[in-house]
Design an enzyme around this catalytic site. Structure first.
Site, PDB file in Angstrom:
ATOM      1  N   HIS A 586      13.096   7.953  84.072  1.00 28.31           N
ATOM      2  CA  HIS A 586      12.341   9.204  84.212  1.00 28.31           C
ATOM      3  C   HIS A 586      13.301  10.307  84.636  1.00 28.31           C
ATOM      4  O   HIS A 586      14.174  10.108  85.484  1.00 28.31           O
ATOM      5  CB  HIS A 586      11.248   9.020  85.272  1.00 28.31           C
ATOM      6  CG  HIS A 586      10.493  10.278  85.599  1.00 28.31           C
ATOM      7  ND1 HIS A 586       9.663  10.891  84.701  1.00 28.31           N
ATOM      8  CD2 HIS A 586      10.449  11.032  86.736  1.00 28.31           C
ATOM      9  CE1 HIS A 586       9.118  11.964  85.260  1.00 28.31           C
ATOM     10  NE2 HIS A 586       9.590  12.076  86.489  1.00 28.31           N
ATOM     11  N   ASN A 587      13.146  11.517  84.039  1.00 30.55           N
ATOM     12  CA  ASN A 587      14.048  12.637  84.349  1.00 30.55           C
ATOM     13  C   ASN A 587      15.510  12.168  84.294  1.00 30.55           C
ATOM     14  O   ASN A 587      16.294  12.370  85.234  1.00 30.55           O
ATOM     15  CB  ASN A 587      13.742  13.217  85.732  1.00 30.55           C
ATOM     16  CG  ASN A 587      12.441  13.998  85.757  1.00 30.55           C
ATOM     17  OD1 ASN A 587      11.846  14.271  84.705  1.00 30.55           O
ATOM     18  ND2 ASN A 587      11.976  14.344  86.946  1.00 30.55           N
ATOM     19  N   GLU A 616      14.497  10.137  78.944  1.00 34.82           N
ATOM     20  CA  GLU A 616      13.603  11.292  78.851  1.00 34.82           C
ATOM     21  C   GLU A 616      14.411  12.578  78.705  1.00 34.82           C
ATOM     22  O   GLU A 616      15.446  12.745  79.361  1.00 34.82           O
ATOM     23  CB  GLU A 616      12.713  11.383  80.097  1.00 34.82           C
ATOM     24  CG  GLU A 616      11.699  12.513  80.009  1.00 34.82           C
ATOM     25  CD  GLU A 616      10.824  12.608  81.240  1.00 34.82           C
ATOM     26  OE1 GLU A 616       9.721  13.174  81.136  1.00 34.82           O
ATOM     27  OE2 GLU A 616      11.245  12.117  82.308  1.00 34.82           O
ATOM     28  N   ASP A 618      13.578  16.696  78.910  1.00 35.52           N
ATOM     29  CA  ASP A 618      12.690  17.833  79.140  1.00 35.52           C
ATOM     30  C   ASP A 618      13.303  19.037  78.432  1.00 35.52           C
ATOM     31  O   ASP A 618      14.293  19.603  78.896  1.00 35.52           O
ATOM     32  CB  ASP A 618      12.544  18.122  80.631  1.00 35.52           C
ATOM     33  CG  ASP A 618      11.695  17.071  81.323  1.00 35.52           C
ATOM     34  OD1 ASP A 618      11.224  16.158  80.640  1.00 35.52           O
ATOM     35  OD2 ASP A 618      11.514  17.161  82.551  1.00 35.52           O
ATOM     36  N   HIS A 631      14.819  20.450  84.496  1.00 34.95           N
ATOM     37  CA  HIS A 631      13.489  20.304  85.077  1.00 34.95           C
ATOM     38  C   HIS A 631      12.909  21.699  85.232  1.00 34.95           C
ATOM     39  O   HIS A 631      13.321  22.453  86.115  1.00 34.95           O
ATOM     40  CB  HIS A 631      13.566  19.574  86.422  1.00 34.95           C
ATOM     41  CG  HIS A 631      12.265  18.972  86.840  1.00 34.95           C
ATOM     42  ND1 HIS A 631      11.436  19.552  87.764  1.00 34.95           N
ATOM     43  CD2 HIS A 631      11.635  17.835  86.451  1.00 34.95           C
ATOM     44  CE1 HIS A 631      10.370  18.802  87.948  1.00 34.95           C
ATOM     45  NE2 HIS A 631      10.464  17.762  87.156  1.00 34.95           N
ATOM     46  N   GLU A 665       9.778  15.668  76.171  1.00 35.88           N
ATOM     47  CA  GLU A 665       8.778  16.524  76.814  1.00 35.88           C
ATOM     48  C   GLU A 665       9.058  17.932  76.311  1.00 35.88           C
ATOM     49  O   GLU A 665       9.980  18.606  76.777  1.00 35.88           O
ATOM     50  CB  GLU A 665       8.885  16.435  78.336  1.00 35.88           C
ATOM     51  CG  GLU A 665       7.772  17.180  79.053  1.00 35.88           C
ATOM     52  CD  GLU A 665       7.824  16.988  80.557  1.00 35.88           C
ATOM     53  OE1 GLU A 665       7.425  17.922  81.268  1.00 35.88           O
ATOM     54  OE2 GLU A 665       8.263  15.918  81.007  1.00 35.88           O
ATOM     55  N   LYS A 716       4.813  14.407  69.920  1.00 36.73           N
ATOM     56  CA  LYS A 716       3.597  14.724  69.168  1.00 36.73           C
ATOM     57  C   LYS A 716       3.877  14.719  67.671  1.00 36.73           C
ATOM     58  O   LYS A 716       4.989  15.034  67.240  1.00 36.73           O
ATOM     59  CB  LYS A 716       3.074  16.088  69.576  1.00 36.73           C
ATOM     60  CG  LYS A 716       2.339  16.077  70.904  1.00 36.73           C
ATOM     61  CD  LYS A 716       1.649  17.395  71.118  1.00 36.73           C
ATOM     62  CE  LYS A 716       0.760  17.307  72.339  1.00 36.73           C
ATOM     63  NZ  LYS A 716       0.027  18.578  72.555  1.00 36.73           N
ATOM     64  N   ASP A 984      21.692  -5.643 109.092  1.00 37.26           N
ATOM     65  CA  ASP A 984      22.324  -5.669 110.408  1.00 37.26           C
ATOM     66  C   ASP A 984      21.240  -5.409 111.445  1.00 37.26           C
ATOM     67  O   ASP A 984      20.643  -4.322 111.483  1.00 37.26           O
ATOM     68  CB  ASP A 984      23.423  -4.604 110.472  1.00 37.26           C
ATOM     69  CG  ASP A 984      24.108  -4.550 111.833  1.00 37.26           C
ATOM     70  OD1 ASP A 984      23.966  -5.515 112.606  1.00 37.26           O
ATOM     71  OD2 ASP A 984      24.785  -3.545 112.124  1.00 37.26           O
TER      72      ASP A 984
END
Length: 1035
Positions: A586-587, A616, A618, A631, A665, A716, A984
């Site tokens: 993602h991203n 991905e 964007d 982003h 995207e 799409k 630890d």
């Protein structure tokens, strides 16, 4: 304050120097030589120090507060201490113990450390029989040297004064009433100009503490009793009157005097040329690798001036140099404006690229010739090093040398890796680089490797290995000491159980061990193991195995907990795509958080090289008609869409041959959408899948095997004229489906509208369909074949009218809701078509969610932020560890054909035996040693999730032993992941992470196994391991 002369029972009176008024007491009588002593005023003058020439007879004085020993060997320091008493000289002693030995006329062992010229024949023998001697490694300050210019001497009260300039950073701060350093040394008749050390910056050696150190390394220089002297000066070896020369008088100690304790001079940072590594001779590690005569490695050992290319600032030359261990490269870096010596391990280098093959060099290195540039790609979250050499030859030597070192280190056997690690530790602990280890250096080494050993036991072990009796370990003595440290009592017990009293394992006895391990127990296999791992040549020829060979076998890949058959592709790859878990990001473009982080094509390269098969992008409108990736509506940096596609082309199939999915995207207008399609067609070429496969059943997805070497586009798609919608849900929505923060509301609006619409809905929607179609460029729509992005129509409708080529995306919140409300129906949906899960957009720090609950429902594309380490990414790496790390893992039968036959329950017993060579967490704290414990976790269906842990072991990160058994009952073992975590223990704060390893339960091998730990970023922590015994029992 008076100081005692260890060479005379009488205590001389040292004149007082007033720093405020410049008044000196009348000359005092020297008790040793009988000659008057006169000290000039030096306090208050910060520009120079003064050395006073006396007669040839020595006298004692101290350069700091005296350190003494009482009759019982207790060290005491002059000055104030806890509960200190005052002795006859007005000095305080720690703990109220007087320095009785100081009045006996015999210098103590500790006092001799501060007397550079003390005669070894006059000192009291210490505990091991050695006389006291000056040891520079124990903390004595290096002496100042004679000025090179005779004009820098004056005569005061019959005494010759040397004026030695103090470097600006090393000048001690004079305090009121406290005299600063005064050095008393016999002055040679005509001090020659001191030769500058090799590699120096000019000037006389001795103008700084660093220069004094380097001067000792200059050709022709000598060091006698810790005082550096010019060649031919009185006292130098071979000079007239020098100790040991014919007719020379008996050696006499040379002394130093100072007043009260002055502030020590600040040590100048050492150049990388004189940093760790010392001599430039090839070390033992390089001999083991057979690279001592290699031209490329020789150049790296000498070092090269390279420019580090980065976004800000002017590239400056820095000296990069390979250390003698053959695995560490040091260079000078800057942290918050301050210079610091930095390094990286060759073991952490993922690759080396020649020319402008990194984003940084393409952007900021255009002024440097491409043949001079190269990039060192580091594993994990470490930033790449973009470097430019002075010439093509230098760049070629470094590229080829690093490539050779990486290959040799990766090809090392476990025995060679262990030997290499020991050599590196010994080299760091050997402070004075004399290839010998004093007990103090041994103690430092023990702290480096996480051992808090009792001093008495450590010294006893040290003396047992010191065959020469000189309080130094070297050669075979060091090897024996390390061998004793590396003893594995638990392996000795196991070896003795199968070998019997003779402690030699025959092929037949090894066959019994293999049978108990659940492996191939043929005699032929046993003999092949002996030939591969036994270190002793004679034993190997007779098919016998000794303890060392047995340990090497268990530490090798043959004794690893991961089934080695699963390191290759072993699953059926001919089933539909929806029958596999697919590694997804993602991203992907981000290197840090999603608010102000940096976007980089390197992030795509790292993801693809780690086995990720779905990345991905964007995409947003960019200037000059070029779409960009970042982003949106945040402060993240921007990169060109074209550059991303080029990186994907170059690295998509280096780690795995199976298909890569580009999840678009899309926020671009029609014009730049067409540009995106053009770039993908031109750059990817035949790799881009733009048409359905011939002969493929339209009612099912193709397999990874059919799509080998292909790039698929998810986005799409305009409706095809022959694809008449079977209902409202098959039509696209006007909202942007991939705008993830709004996707859930969009789906809810879509489902609400579909319930309200009547039989006329289809006619009403068709005009809207034409309007929607205008939002997708035909050129981009044509590239979407098997991954058409659509809003989720609801489980009921999707199960009645399956569309395999369509896929929907769900936020983690929406996925959890579906799992809770209709988990079984979601499993059936995922058995027919693809689904993608992504993190919530409100997570500012780009944190992740638990992917296991999504895998339990059969979701294929569970996308995570690869740039954020944590247990979630550990689980993701563990899930795709098997099947050759190709990024595709076949789902269990119960998820492929629900409701498939359930698996049998399993009882898992994990006996945690011991750990070896755990990493030191706080290297800056020498006394910090971990208190480790082991936690074993099961991640699977909710009924199977559990965790148990051992007790912690105090101050032992080298070879802690637990011998604790943890048991787990598993109902669906096919979905379970087994995670080992070492932490630890801390009573006052959160426990610190040490290392971990995660793998599928189906890839676990039973029996005695080693687990090679990984860091939080997934890098190897070699040679850190866990030793466990695994036993599985069907219920």
């Amino acid at each position: 304050m008076a100081h005692e002369c260890p060479l005379s029972p009488r205590v001389p009176t040292v004149p007082r120097c007033d720093g405020r008024k410049g008044v000196v007491d009348p000359p005092a009588q020297d008790s040793c030589s009988g000659s008057p002593v006169s000290l000039p005023v030096v306090s208050g003058c910060r520009q120079q120090q003064v050395a006073v020439s006396l007669g040839q007879r020595p006298r004692c004085a101290l350069g700091r507060s005296p350190v003494q020993e009482d009759p019982r060997g207790m060290r005491t320091r002059g000055g104030r201490g806890p509960a200190g008493d005052e002795d006859s000289r007005g000095m305080r002693t720690r703990g109220g113990r007087a320095a009785a030995r100081a009045h006996s006329g015999t210098p103590s062992r500790s006092l001799c450390k501060l007397m550079p010229g003390a005669d070894p024949t006059l000192g009291r023998p210490d505990r091991d029989g050695d006389p006291c001697r000056y040891r520079p490694e124990l903390g004595a300050d290096p002496p100042r040297q004679a000025p090179s210019d005779p004009a820098q001497t004056v005569n005061i009260a019959g005494a010759e004064i040397w004026l030695l300039p103090v470097p600006p950073r090393a000048r001690p701060r004079a305090r009121r009433g406290r005299p600063v350093l005064v050095q008393l040394q016999p002055r040679p008749p005509a001090p020659p100009r001191l030769p500058a050390p090799a590699g120096g910056t000019g000037g006389t050696a001795g103008t700084s503490s660093t220069g004094a150190r380097r001067a000792t390394e200059a050709p022709g220089a000598s060091e006698t009793a810790g005082v550096w002297e010019a060649p031919g000066a009185p006292g130098a070896p071979g000079a007239p009157g020098a100790p040991g020369a014919p007719g020379a008088p008996a050696p006499r100690p040379r002394t130093m005097i100072c007043g009260k304790k002055a502030r020590p001079a600040a040590e100048q940072p050492r150049s990388p040329l004189y940093g760790p590594g010392g001599s430039r001779r090839p070390g033992r590690a390089l001999k083991k690798m057979g690279l001592t005569e290699d031209e490329d490695v020789q150049r790296m050992l000498r070092g090269s001036l390279l420019r580090k290319i980065k976004a800000r600032g002017v590239p400056r030359e820095r000296l990069f140099r390979l250390q003698e261990d053959g695995a560490t490269v040091c260079f000078e870096g800057r942290f918050r404006g301050a210079h610091s010596l930095r390094s990286f391990s060759v073991l952490h280098v993922e690759g080396v690229r020649e020319g402008h093959q990194s984003e940084g060099l393409r952007k900021y290195g255009a002024t440097f010739p491409e043949c001079h540039c190269f990039t060192i790609v580091l594993k994990g979250k470490l930033k790449n090093l973009d470097l430019a050499a002075r010439g093509e030859e230098d760049a070629r030597h470094w590229v080829q040398g690093l490539t050779k070192l990486m290959g040799r280190l990766q090809a090392m056997s476990q025995a060679e890796k262990l030997d290499h690690w020991i050599h590196g530790v010994l080299q760091r602990a050997d402070r004075n680089k004399d290839n010998k280890m004093s007990f103090r250096e041994v103690k430092s080494m023990l702290r480096m490797i996480n051992i808090d050993m009792d001093d008495g036991y450590a010294y006893r072990l040290f003396r047992e290995c010191d065959r020469s009796g000189n309080e130094r370990l070297e050669g075979r003595e060091l090897e024996e000491f390390c061998r004793r440290l590396l003893r594995r009592p638990e392996l000795e017990e196991l070896f003795g159980h199968y070998s019997g009293e003779d402690l030699v394992l025959s092929a037949e006895e090894l066959q019994d061990f293999l049978r108990d391990q659940g492996e191939d127990a043929s005699l032929r296999q046993a003999r092949s193991i002996i030939r591969a791992h036994e270190l002793n040549e004679k034993a190997r020829q007779q098919d016998l195995m000794m303890l060392d060979g047995f340990m090497m076998y268990l530490l090798s890949s043959a004794g690893d907990i991961l089934n080695q058959e699963h390191t290759k592709v072993h699953q059926d790859m001919s089933q539909p795509l929806c029958h596999y878990f697919i590694s997804s990001s993602h991203n992907t473009y981000l290197t840090r958080n999603q608010i102000g982080g940096t976007s980089s094509t390197e992030a795509y390269i790292r993801a693809l090289m780690s086995g990720c098969r779905c990345v991905e992008l964007d995409c947003w409108e960019g200037s000059d008609g070029e779409p960009i990736v970042y982003h949106g509506h945040t402060l993240t940096s921007k990169i060109l869409f074209r550059d991303v596609i080029e990186s994907i082309r170059d690295y998509a199939f280096k780690q795995s041959p199976y298909p890569v999915i580009l999840s678009l995207e899309n926020h671009c207008g029609l014009e730049q959408q067409a540009t995106m399609a053009h770039h993908m067609r031109v750059i990817l070429g035949d790799m881009l899948l733009a048409q359905p496969l011939e002969g493929q059943d339209p009612h099912s997805l193709p397999s990874p095997e059919q799509l080998k070497g292909k790039v698929l586009v998810k986005g799409k798609k305009l409706p095809e004229p022959w694809h008449e919608p079977q209902g409202i849900t098959s039509l696209p929505e006007p909202e942007d489906e991939e705008e993830e923060e709004e996707e859930e509301e969009e789906e809810e609006r879509f489902q609400e509208r579909s319930r309200r619409q009547s039989s006329q809905a289809l006619q009403e929607i068709r005009p809207l369909q034409a309007k929607d179609a205008s939002q997708v460029a035909p050129e981009l729509s044509a590239l979407v074949v098997y991954c058409q992005a659509v809003p989720f129509p609801g489980l009921a409708h999707a199960l009645r009218h399956p569309q395999p080529w369509q896929m929907s995306s769900f936020s983690e919140r929406k996925a959890r809701k579906l799992i809770k409300e209709a988990g079984a129906a979601l499993v059936r949906y995922n058995a027919q078509q693809l689904s993608r899960i992504y993190p919530l957009g409100l997570k500012m720090n780009s944190s992740n969610y638990n992917p296991q609950e999504m895998w339990n429902a059969g979701c294929q594309l569970v996308a995570l932020n690869f740039q954020t380490p944590g247990y979630e990414m550990d689980l993701n790496a563990g899930r795709f560890l098997g099947n050759g790390r190709c990024g595709y893992v076949l789902k269990p039968p119960c998820l492929r054909c629900p409701p498939g036959q359930g698996s049998r329950s399993l009882l898992l017993h994990v006996r945690v035996i011991s750990a070896q060579q755990l990493p030191k967490l706080h290297r800056e704290k020498g006394s910090s040693i971990v208190d480790p414990f082991v936690r074993v976790e099961i991640h699977g269906v909710p009924a199977d999730c559990a965790r148990q842990q051992t007790h912690h072991k105090l101050n032992n990160g080298f070879n802690p032993r637990w011998e604790e058994t943890l048991s787990f009952q598993l109902r669906v073992p096919e979905l379970a992941l087994l995670r080992f975590v070492v932490e630890d223990y801390d009573t006052t704060s959160c426990n610190d992470f040490v290392g971990q390893f995660t793998l599928p339960l189906g890839s676990v091998r039973q029996g005695y196994r080693h687990i090679h730990l990984l860091s939080r970023a997934g890098a190897s922590l070699s040679p850190a391991t866990l030793f466990v015994h695994i036993r599985c029992q069907s219920l």
